[in-house]
Design a protein around this motif. Sequence first.
Motif, PDB file in Angstrom:
ATOM      1  N   TYR A  18      31.172  34.657  26.507  1.00 35.06           N
ATOM      2  CA  TYR A  18      30.808  34.489  28.664  1.00 35.06           C
ATOM      3  C   TYR A  18      32.617  33.771  28.663  1.00 35.06           C
ATOM      4  N   GLY A  20      33.867  34.607  32.282  1.00 31.68           N
ATOM      5  CA  GLY A  20      33.843  35.018  33.402  1.00 31.68           C
ATOM      6  C   GLY A  20      34.298  36.079  34.328  1.00 31.68           C
ATOM      7  N   ASP A  21      34.837  36.342  35.707  1.00 32.75           N
ATOM      8  CA  ASP A  21      34.680  37.306  36.521  1.00 32.75           C
ATOM      9  C   ASP A  21      35.559  38.456  35.820  1.00 32.75           C
ATOM     10  N   ARG A  46      37.113  31.812  42.513  1.00 31.06           N
ATOM     11  CA  ARG A  46      36.465  32.465  41.616  1.00 31.06           C
ATOM     12  C   ARG A  46      35.100  32.693  43.069  1.00 31.06           C
ATOM     13  N   HIS A  53      28.062  42.423  39.432  1.00 33.13           N
ATOM     14  CA  HIS A  53      28.833  42.095  38.967  1.00 33.13           C
ATOM     15  C   HIS A  53      29.741  42.585  37.297  1.00 33.13           C
ATOM     16  N   GLU A  55      31.661  41.265  34.419  1.00 36.57           N
ATOM     17  CA  GLU A  55      32.360  40.013  33.709  1.00 36.57           C
ATOM     18  C   GLU A  55      32.992  40.385  32.578  1.00 36.57           C
ATOM     19  N   TRP A  57      33.634  39.459  28.633  1.00 34.56           N
ATOM     20  CA  TRP A  57      32.427  38.919  27.217  1.00 34.56           C
ATOM     21  C   TRP A  57      33.381  39.103  26.319  1.00 34.56           C
ATOM     22  N   THR A  73      23.077  40.120  38.425  1.00 36.60           N
ATOM     23  CA  THR A  73      23.526  38.594  38.483  1.00 36.60           C
ATOM     24  C   THR A  73      21.717  38.307  38.599  1.00 36.60           C
TER      25      THR A  73
END
Length: 96
Positions: A18, A20-21, A46, A53, A55, A57, A73
């Motif tokens: 992972y 993040g955004d 952030r 959301h 994300e 990956w 989330t």
Amino acid sequence: MLIPHPLLGPRDAQEFTYLGDAALLDRPDGMASDALDAFNDYVYLRENPAGVHRELWFHEQGDRSWLVVTRNTVTHEILGAELARDIAMRNKTGAP
């Protein structure tokens, strides 16, 4: 948790890292006059949303592709996944 990889089908989340955004795909222009402020916001500010959301990956133990995963989330329900390169290309060309 299973991530629906667009090319390989459902994959276990343990195969991924992972990041993040997914807003990280929208990197500021380093040559713009406000580049310093834009990069400060890009690196340090952030969101931490509760709910749906997008994300980033990385399929580290697979085909090494980057995915943008849409996930709730709160419930951890995965609503979809796309290749990050497809999204980046759409953003470059302005296609919907």
